[in-house]
Scaffold this motif. Structure first.
Motif, short mmCIF file in Angstrom:
data_model
loop_
_atom_site.label_atom_id
_atom_site.label_comp_id
_atom_site.label_asym_id
_atom_site.label_seq_id
_atom_site.Cartn_x
_atom_site.Cartn_y
_atom_site.Cartn_z
N ARG A 166 -45.43 -11.69 -16.36
CA ARG A 166 -44.37 -10.68 -16.38
C ARG A 166 -43.61 -10.72 -17.71
NH1 ARG A 166 -41.29 -9.15 -11.28
NH2 ARG A 166 -42.78 -9.27 -9.60
N ASP A 170 -43.96 -5.50 -8.22
CA ASP A 170 -43.94 -6.82 -7.57
C ASP A 170 -45.15 -7.59 -8.10
OD1 ASP A 170 -46.28 -6.29 -5.83
OD2 ASP A 170 -44.93 -5.12 -4.57
N ASP A 171 -45.41 -8.76 -7.57
CA ASP A 171 -46.48 -9.61 -8.10
C ASP A 171 -47.88 -9.04 -7.92
OD1 ASP A 171 -44.57 -11.39 -8.91
OD2 ASP A 171 -44.88 -12.78 -7.24
N THR A 215 -48.30 -5.38 -7.67
CA THR A 215 -48.24 -3.93 -7.91
C THR A 215 -47.54 -3.63 -9.22
OG1 THR A 215 -47.91 -3.71 -5.51
CG2 THR A 215 -47.67 -1.72 -6.83
#
Length: 182
Positions: free
Chosen positions: A13, A47-48, A50
């Protein structure tokens, strides 16, 4: 050496958040492979498992057609500074257009740009890191303003009318277009 992961880690990320450019590749059976560079602060981690990116109308809509026909998508980021790294996201994607119910939930996560056409949402199958040692050093200078200026000048009504007539990809696959301004 390449490493694979089932989802985004915090360090992935952080890497993605620093990159000003990324590349999107799609394909459908019997169609050309489409590969497009992207920028304009258009990428978001939801999110992790998506991610999503904002799509601005340009020369075509091949990604829309390919995802409707096949769903496969690869997104690649690469570092042009240190440390060297190539980061790929493999997944299944779909288009969310302004007329879709999900638009109201997704659109606020982005700064909508002039010419916004759709948001592509990608369910991650796997992510991969690799060395990136063959990627040259390059410095980011600034975003280009040409595409935004074009869309600001021509407005949504003209833009959507122009792109709505394109109902097929360059290989003849059907394309969904916005029916209302973003």
């Amino acid at each position: 050496m390449a490493e694979f992961f089932p989802a985004l880690l915090p360090e992935h990320r952080a890497f993605v958040a620093k990159q000003p450019v990324y590349f999107v590749a799609t394909a459908a059976d019997g169609a050309r492979i489409n590969l497009s560079p992207k920028g304009m602060d258009s990428f978001r981690v939801l999110d992790d498992r998506t991610v999503a990116y904002l799509d601005v109308a340009g020369s075509g809509n091949e990604t829309n057609a390919h995802l409707a026909a096949d769903g496969r998508i690869t997104i690649m980021f690469c570092a042009f500074d240190n440390p060297a790294l190539i980061f790929r996201i493999y997944g299944r994607g779909r288009a969310v257009l302004p007329q879709d119910a999900e638009w109201a939930e997704l659109a606020p996560r982005f700064t909508l740009l002039p010419g916004t056409r759709q948001i592509f949402v990608v369910a991650i199958d796997q992510v991969q890191t690799s060395c990136g040692w063959g990627v040259p050093y390059m410095a980011y200078e600034r975003e280009r303003e040409t595409l935004s200026k074009y869309h600001e000048k021509h407005g949504d009504a003209t833009r959507f009318a122009k792109y709505a007539v394109r109902t097929k990809s360059i290989d003849g696959l059907p394309v969904r277009n916005p029916t209302v301004a973003a």
